[in-house]
Structure formats: structure tokens, C-alpha cells
Design a protein around this motif. Structure first.
Motif, mmCIF file in Angstrom:
data_model
loop_
_atom_site.group_PDB
_atom_site.id
_atom_site.type_symbol
_atom_site.label_atom_id
_atom_site.label_comp_id
_atom_site.label_asym_id
_atom_site.label_seq_id
_atom_site.Cartn_x
_atom_site.Cartn_y
_atom_site.Cartn_z
ATOM 1 N N ASN A 19 0.828 -1.212 0.000
ATOM 2 C CA ASN A 19 0.000 0.000 0.000
ATOM 3 C C ASN A 19 0.861 1.259 0.000
ATOM 4 N N LEU A 20 1.954 1.213 0.792
ATOM 5 C CA LEU A 20 2.871 2.346 0.846
ATOM 6 C C LEU A 20 3.557 2.560 -0.504
ATOM 7 N N ALA A 21 3.949 1.445 -1.115
ATOM 8 C CA ALA A 21 4.605 1.521 -2.429
ATOM 9 C C ALA A 21 3.650 2.087 -3.469
ATOM 10 N N LEU A 22 2.387 1.649 -3.400
ATOM 11 C CA LEU A 22 1.378 2.126 -4.335
ATOM 12 C C LEU A 22 1.094 3.608 -4.118
ATOM 13 N N GLN A 23 1.029 3.998 -2.825
ATOM 14 C CA GLN A 23 0.784 5.394 -2.496
ATOM 15 C C GLN A 23 1.924 6.282 -2.996
ATOM 16 N N THR A 24 3.164 5.829 -2.799
ATOM 17 C CA THR A 24 4.337 6.568 -3.262
ATOM 18 C C THR A 24 4.329 6.695 -4.784
ATOM 19 N N LYS A 25 3.963 5.600 -5.444
ATOM 20 C CA LYS A 25 3.904 5.597 -6.910
ATOM 21 C C LYS A 25 2.838 6.573 -7.405
ATOM 22 N N ASN A 26 1.663 6.556 -6.734
ATOM 23 C CA ASN A 26 0.583 7.471 -7.119
ATOM 24 C C ASN A 26 0.980 8.935 -6.908
ATOM 25 N N GLU A 27 1.683 9.196 -5.782
ATOM 26 C CA GLU A 27 2.139 10.554 -5.500
ATOM 27 C C GLU A 27 3.143 11.014 -6.548
ATOM 28 N N LEU A 28 4.026 10.097 -6.968
ATOM 29 C CA LEU A 28 5.010 10.415 -7.987
ATOM 30 C C LEU A 28 4.327 10.727 -9.323
ATOM 31 N N ILE A 29 3.318 9.916 -9.658
ATOM 32 C CA ILE A 29 2.569 10.129 -10.905
ATOM 33 C C ILE A 29 1.855 11.478 -10.872
ATOM 34 N N GLU A 30 1.227 11.799 -9.721
ATOM 35 C CA GLU A 30 0.525 13.073 -9.586
ATOM 36 C C GLU A 30 1.488 14.253 -9.700
ATOM 37 N N SER A 31 2.679 14.087 -9.085
ATOM 38 C CA SER A 31 3.689 15.139 -9.132
ATOM 39 C C SER A 31 4.164 15.366 -10.567
ATOM 40 N N GLN A 32 4.429 14.263 -11.282
ATOM 41 C CA GLN A 32 4.872 14.358 -12.673
ATOM 42 C C GLN A 32 3.778 14.956 -13.554
ATOM 43 N N LYS A 33 2.536 14.570 -13.270
ATOM 44 C CA LYS A 33 1.401 15.099 -14.030
ATOM 45 C C LYS A 33 1.276 16.608 -13.822
ATOM 46 N N SER A 34 1.442 17.037 -12.559
ATOM 47 C CA SER A 34 1.342 18.462 -12.238
ATOM 48 C C SER A 34 2.452 19.251 -12.925
ATOM 49 N N GLN A 35 3.674 18.703 -12.909
ATOM 50 C CA GLN A 35 4.804 19.364 -13.554
ATOM 51 C C GLN A 35 4.590 19.471 -15.060
ATOM 52 N N LEU A 36 4.061 18.401 -15.647
ATOM 53 C CA LEU A 36 3.807 18.385 -17.091
ATOM 54 C C LEU A 36 2.740 19.413 -17.478
ATOM 55 N N GLU A 37 1.680 19.488 -16.669
ATOM 56 C CA GLU A 37 0.622 20.461 -16.936
ATOM 57 C C GLU A 37 1.160 21.893 -16.827
#
Length: 267
Positions: A19-37
Motif C-alpha cells: 500500500n505504501l509503495a502504491l501510495q508513493t507511486k501514485n504521488e510520484l505520478i501526480e507530481s509528474q502530471k502536475s509538472q507536465l501540466e
């Protein structure tokens, strides 16, 4: 019972870890998405602004040969002299915009060479003034250097040159004929403060808040119609951050503007 308890504990631990790994992965994806936007929004603003501001100098250079020939045939040397000044001004604006656009693209790709070193300010300022000597002379603007003796800062020399060129270029655009641009340096608690002061038309408090941002409706013309996309000041802000420094602006309408660049002098 002991084995069963161990199994449940192990399973819960693995589940928590996953769950922690998934949460970290989701946070990373959200961060990358925000940077891209954010990057896409910046890109869209840049192209919207440049699409408008590149048009004027580009169109003014169209058909120059025919205009020159016509004026020569008519022996209208007064109009020819004015046209010559206009060509130089538009070519300078166009070149500056293209150079800034190239640097922005290189900055986004992390392709700019970057080397922190002790940089002596006097040669950098003199090189900057030399690049704008003719432009300042045409507007009867005095360029003054009042640097503290032996002023040095810790910075990348190439990006520092770009910072001063954009700030001096901006000051010339918004300073009327007979004005003055002065660069002053003085030691500060954290290193060195460099002030770029002009006697130009100044700006409102509202404009000062967004001066380093790229906005579609931000583009303004200088005192003699010089083009300005606002990309230069955005690059200034990015380059100052890259050099671990700060920049601020203080301006009064009708009384001029001062940009304060704060840089370190030691690592």
C-alpha cells in the motif's frame, strides 16, 4: 497458533508495504502530471505571446529592399535614415526574442551548460553595456556603472550575462530619451546585492506582482514602440534561481524601476 499468528502478521506487513509503495507511486505520478501540466501551460503562454510579438518586427522587415530602392530613387535621404534606425531596432527586438526562446527551450531540456565560479562583475557589466551602446546612444540614454571595488559573485558566467542583458535591454525599452541606467553593487549579509536602476516610466504595484511570470496579455511596448514579450524577465528569474540567488523589483510610476539581484559570494 504461533504459525498462524506469524502468517497473519507477515501478510499484514506485506499488505502495508504494498500500500505504501502504491501510495508513493501514485504521488510520484501526480507530481509528474502536475509538472507536465505546468510546463504545457508555460509553453502555451510563450507561443501565444511570441505569436503576437514576433509578427510586428518580422512584418516590418518584409520588403525592405523595395523600400530602400524607392527612397534612393527619390533621393529622400531623411526617410532613408529613419528607415535605417527602424530596421536596426526591429532586428534587435527579433534577435532578442529568438535568443530568449532558444535559451528557454534549452533550460527546459536541462541542456544548458552550467558552471559555478567566482565571477568578477566589472568585465560582465562592461560587456553588457558594450552590447547596448548603440541602442542606448540612439535614445540618448546614459549607461553608468557604480560597482564596489573588486565586486565578485558566485555564479555561472553565461547565465549571469543573460540576466544583465535582459535587465538592461528592458530598462532601455522603458526609459525615455535623455534617461539614465545605473548598475550598483554593495555587500549584503548573504553576499552581494546588485541594483539595476533606471529613470524610466515605472510600473504599477499590480504589474510588479506578475513581472516574472509569462502571461498572454502581459506584452507591452517600450517608449518608442519597442517590442517586449515578457519572456526575458521570466528567464531572468529562472537563471537567478539556478544561481542560488534572489531577485526583486521596486518601481514607482513615472519615477523609474529598480531590480535588485542578490547573489552569494562564497559557497
Amino acid at each position: 497458533l504461533g504459525l498462524l499468528a506469524f502468517f497473519f502478521i507477515w501478510r499484514n506487513r506485506e499488505k502495508t508495504k504494498n500500500n505504501l509503495a502504491l501510495q508513493t507511486k501514485n504521488e510520484l505520478i501526480e507530481s509528474q502530471k502536475s509538472q507536465l501540466e505546468k510546463l504545457n501551460q508555460t509553453k502555451d503562454r510563450i507561443f501565444a505571446v511570441l505569436g503576437h510579438d514576433l509578427r510586428k518586427p518580422a512584418l516590418s522587415l518584409r520588403g525592405i529592399g523595395e523600400k530602400v530602392t524607392y527612397l534612393l530613387d527619390k533621393e529622400d535621404y531623411g526617410s532613408l535614415k529613419k528607415l535605417s534606425g527602424s530596421i536596426g531596432k526591429n532586428a534587435h527586438d527579433l534577435g532578442g526574442m529568438i535568443d530568449n526562446l532558444f535559451k528557454w527551450a534549452m533550460l527546459q531540456k536541462d541542456a544548458l551548460s552550467y558552471h559555478m565560479e567566482q565571477v568578477e562583475l566589472e568585465p560582465v557589466i562592461q560587456e553588457t553595456f558594450s552590447a547596448f551602446e548603440q541602442l542606448a546612444s540612439a535614445k540618448e540614454i546614459t549607461l553608468k556603472s557604480e560597482l564596489a571595488r573588486g565586486s565578485k559573485v558566485l555564479a555561472d558566467k553565461n547565465s549571469l550575462l543573460s540576466v544583465f542583458r535582459n535587465l538592461v535591454d528592458n530598462a532601455i525599452k522603458f526609459t525615455p530619451k535623455g534617461g539614465e541606467i545605473t548598475i550598483v553593487s554593495k555587500p549584503s549579509e548573504t553576499g552581494m546585492d546588485i541594483l539595476i536602476k533606471d529613470t524610466g516610466e515605472g510600473m504599477s504595484q499590480e504589474k510588479q506582482k506578475s513581472i516574472f511570470l509569462i502571461q498572454k496579455d502581459k506584452s507591452t511596448q517600450g517608449t518608442e514602440g519597442e517590442a517586449g514579450a515578457g519572456l526575458g524577465l521570466y528567464l531572468v528569474h529562472e537563471f537567478v534561481k539556478m544561481n542560488k540567488g534572489n531577485i526583486s523589483v521596486d518601481s514607482i510610476l513615472g519615477k523609474g524601476t529598480t531590480f535588485t539581484l542578490s547573489l552569494k559570494t562564497v559557497i
